[in-house]
Design an enzyme around this catalytic site. Structure first.
Site, short mmCIF file in Angstrom:
data_model
loop_
_atom_site.label_atom_id
_atom_site.label_comp_id
_atom_site.label_asym_id
_atom_site.label_seq_id
_atom_site.Cartn_x
_atom_site.Cartn_y
_atom_site.Cartn_z
N SER A 181 22.72 17.82 28.91
CA SER A 181 23.55 18.37 27.84
C SER A 181 25.04 18.12 28.00
O SER A 181 25.76 18.04 27.00
CB SER A 181 23.31 19.88 27.73
OG SER A 181 23.67 20.54 28.94
N HIS A 209 17.84 18.47 23.84
CA HIS A 209 18.78 17.55 23.21
C HIS A 209 18.14 16.23 22.79
O HIS A 209 18.84 15.33 22.31
CB HIS A 209 19.96 17.30 24.15
CG HIS A 209 20.82 18.50 24.35
ND1 HIS A 209 21.91 18.80 23.55
CD2 HIS A 209 20.74 19.51 25.26
CE1 HIS A 209 22.45 19.93 23.95
NE2 HIS A 209 21.77 20.38 24.98
N LYS A 229 18.94 22.58 17.49
CA LYS A 229 19.83 21.43 17.60
C LYS A 229 19.51 20.46 16.47
O LYS A 229 19.92 20.67 15.34
CB LYS A 229 19.76 20.85 18.99
CG LYS A 229 20.24 21.87 20.05
CD LYS A 229 20.12 21.37 21.45
CE LYS A 229 20.69 22.39 22.44
NZ LYS A 229 19.97 23.67 22.45
#
Length: 376
Positions: A181, A209, A229
């Site tokens: 990240s 992610h 996300k």
């Protein structure tokens, strides 16, 4: 002054003196490539994990509203009591299909999912190997497990192999982020999978992610992914075999002892997943990777190192003060790129973390690069 207040003031003063004090600043607009913080202050947003630009999507918001109108605003209880609703099961089935696994199980957040997953599969008699730059939720999950935890050098497959073959532990679990990240690089998942298979170890992968921007790969016994996300909503899931998910239902404390994710959220994630898995999702991913390539090329033109294998670009500045200074100057120039400081990153590696999304235009990217040139 209470004892708690006295302690808090002293701790805050210490953080302030080290350039590590944080505060909240609410948005005055919905999430997007451009946002408003102070009245009239329009900023190019390069600090969001909304990689496909879906967090502010009206269709997903409508699905959320329609779900709330039908199912209510909250779940009312944990799933093992009366907080279990049809939309949650429908979403889990779609997520399992998306991931190519037998099953998937919802959690309220990625933090909760990791805090559930690791302690269920590793305990005091076991060994957990964790990458040196894994996310804080993984670090805390390892502590909760009460297993022996060994931190291996970042992405060092050889170190993992050596540690696995040199332990008498009952169970062995290797856990890693898929895309890290704060650094933006990718874990060597295939190599780790081979090493784990040869050593009789489990591999757990945090895909927070990567979900939605990389094609799902059937790598890992345990796979955690978030919906907050690239999917633009909230919550998370663990994907794996049916037996893995059934054991989590029976043993995972964050699921058993928390009110369930609202069914309306499941409705919103279902809509997002429909977009992400369809032709529009392909188009958004293509735009994202074009933006990533453009930003990487611009950074290299500024004499800065830049990969182009994830939307995350760290610009290391060393001290918290340096990172805060550059972030402040960028904001003056119309670009929001937050300073990242310890304990989020190790001491001496404070940075600006740029994050690209599919919603950014070429003009956004070029303006940000120009601002960075001026700020530095």
């Amino acid at each position: 002054m209470s004892v708690a207040d006295e302690i808090a003031r002293a701790e805050l003063d210490a953080l302030r003196a080290r350039g590590l004090l944080r505060s909240l600043e609410p948005l005055r607009s919905r999430a997007g490539a451009e946002i408003e913080l102070r009245p009239g202050e329009r900023l190019i947003n390069l600090s969001s994990n909304d990689y496909l630009g879906l967090a502010g999507d009206a269709r997903i918001a409508s699905a959320l509203a329609e779900g709330a109108a039908r199912w209510g605003a909250g779940a009312g209880a944990s799933r093992l009591v009366t907080g279990d609703f049809l939309p949650q099961h429908e979403l889990e089935n779609e997520l399992a299909s998306f991931q190519g696994t037998e099953a998937a199980l919802l959690f309220n957040s990625g933090y909760a999912a990791n805090s559930a997953m690791v302690p269920v599969f590793a305990g005091p008699e076991d060994l957990v190997l964790s990458d040196a730059v894994n996310h804080a939720s993984i670090i805390d999950a390892c502590k909760l497990s009460r297993a022996r935890v060994a931190i291996y050098p970042h992405a060092d497959v050889g170190a993992v192999e050596e540690l696995l073959h040199g332990t008498p532990a009952r169970r062995k679990l290797v856990i890693t982020d898929s895309i890290f990240s704060m650094d933006g690089d990718r874990a060597p998942l295939r190599e780790l999978s081979q090493v784990c298979a040869s050593a009789g170890a489990m591999l757990a992968v945090d895909e927070a992610h990567a979900t939605g921007i990389l094609a799902p790969e059937p790598i890992g016994d345990l796979r955690m992914a978030t919906h907050s996300k690239a999917l633009g909503v909230a919550g998370a899931h663990v994907a794996g075999s049916r037996a893995v998910c059934d054991l989590l239902i029976n043993r995972a404390r964050p699921l058993i002892f928390s009110t369930a994710l609202p069914p309306a959220i499941a409705c919103a994630v279902l809509k997002s997943l429909q977009i992400v898995r369809g032709p529009e999702g392909d188009d958004r991913r293509a735009r994202l990777w074009r933006n990533v390539a453009r930003f990487a090329e611009g950074l290299r033109n500024l004499g800065l190192p830049a990969r182009a294998d994830s939307p995350i670009f760290p610009f290391l500045l060393g001290t918290p003060d340096n990172a805060l200074r550059v972030a402040s100057r960028l904001r003056e120039l119309g670009v929001l790129a937050k300073a990242i400081r310890p304990p989020t990153v190790p001491p001496g590696t404070s940075r600006i973390r740029f994050a690209l999304t599919a919603a950014h235009t070429e003009q956004h990217i070029d303006t940000a690069l120009s601002a960075l040139r001026t700020a530095c």
